[in-house]
Design a protein around this motif. Structure first.
Motif, PDB file in Angstrom:
ATOM      1  N   ARG A  36      38.255 -40.235 -13.543  1.00 31.00           N
ATOM      2  CA  ARG A  36      39.135 -41.418 -14.084  1.00 31.00           C
ATOM      3  C   ARG A  36      40.180 -40.854 -15.069  1.00 31.00           C
ATOM      4  NH1 ARG A  36      36.189 -45.549 -12.439  1.00 31.00           N
ATOM      5  NH2 ARG A  36      34.016 -45.736 -12.850  1.00 31.00           N
ATOM      6  N   CYS A 127      40.778 -54.437 -12.080  1.00 29.38           N
ATOM      7  CA  CYS A 127      39.340 -54.029 -11.867  1.00 29.38           C
ATOM      8  C   CYS A 127      39.605 -52.926 -10.620  1.00 29.38           C
ATOM      9  CB  CYS A 127      38.307 -55.118 -11.490  1.00 29.38           C
ATOM     10  SG  CYS A 127      38.366 -56.324 -12.889  1.00 29.38           S
ATOM     11  N   GLU A 128      39.218 -51.934 -10.780  1.00 27.82           N
ATOM     12  CA  GLU A 128      39.261 -51.015  -9.439  1.00 27.82           C
ATOM     13  C   GLU A 128      38.050 -50.844  -8.770  1.00 27.82           C
ATOM     14  OE1 GLU A 128      40.833 -47.215 -11.200  1.00 27.82           O
ATOM     15  OE2 GLU A 128      42.698 -48.171 -11.964  1.00 27.82           O
ATOM     16  N   GLU A 129      36.826 -51.217  -9.226  1.00 28.27           N
ATOM     17  CA  GLU A 129      35.597 -50.959  -8.638  1.00 28.27           C
ATOM     18  C   GLU A 129      34.893 -52.301  -8.657  1.00 28.27           C
ATOM     19  OE1 GLU A 129      34.088 -47.730 -10.321  1.00 28.27           O
ATOM     20  OE2 GLU A 129      35.405 -46.421  -9.900  1.00 28.27           O
ATOM     21  N   SER A 132      33.246 -53.053 -12.022  1.00 29.08           N
ATOM     22  CA  SER A 132      34.099 -53.468 -12.914  1.00 29.08           C
ATOM     23  C   SER A 132      34.532 -54.853 -12.987  1.00 29.08           C
ATOM     24  CB  SER A 132      35.315 -52.505 -12.965  1.00 29.08           C
ATOM     25  OG  SER A 132      36.225 -53.121 -13.813  1.00 29.08           O
TER      26      SER A 132
END
Length: 169
Positions: A36, A127-129, A132
């Motif tokens: 990250r 939200c990347e995932e 998340s």
């Protein structure tokens, strides 16, 4: 997992007004080891003065352990143009892996939400995932419908939370 208070002092939540690189180093290293770059960007923007969370309604918060080391962080910025007026963006939320599972992220979100009251009518988050997205949904953010016209849907954001309108007494 680290003890919550090895010396009897519980972690404390602060509003960030200065960044001591030594206090942030373990958190930065942990985030980069997980691939990250958000905290590297936060540090670079702070150092350059590009973003210090100083506009009206903006804030940056951090949890510090008993030794003054940053163990979690999260902030709120005004959405940049061409965003909607009255819109903020939740950003740079990260909890050190050794400190996850203790509720620090949720309490961090609550502090940021409290600071947003009276300044913003809506907040966005990206939200990347999937985990998340689950977290932000539990925090009261709703997924943004990807089928909406791109002009109405901020391209970078996946979730939104509407805030009560501020009314002066």
């Amino acid at each position: 997992m680290l003890s919550l208070a090895s010396d009897g002092a519980a972690p404390r939540l602060i509003r960030v007004h200065q960044i001591d690189p030594l206090a942030w180093a373990p958190l930065l290293a942990a985030s980069e080891s997980e691939g990250r770059q958000m905290l590297r960007r936060l540090m670079d923007e702070w150092r350059s003065g590009a973003n210090r969370y100083e506009q009206p309604g903006e804030s940056l918060w951090a949890w510090l352990d008993a030794n003054g080391q940053v163990i979690a962080v999260g902030g709120l910025n005004v959405e940049p143009p061409p965003g909607r007026p009255g819109t903020g963006r939740m950003r740079r939320f990260y909890v050190h892996p050794d400190w996850r599972g203790h509720g620090f992220a949720k309490r961090l979100v609550n502090a940021v939400l409290a600071s947003a009251q009276g300044h913003f009518s809506r907040l966005h988050v990206n939200c990347e995932e999937a985990d998340s997205a689950t977290f932000w949904t539990r925090c009261g953010f709703a997924p943004i419908d990807a089928t909406l016209d791109p002009i109405e849907r901020p391209a970078r954001y996946t979730h939104v939370r509407l805030l009560p309108q501020f009314q002066a007494a």
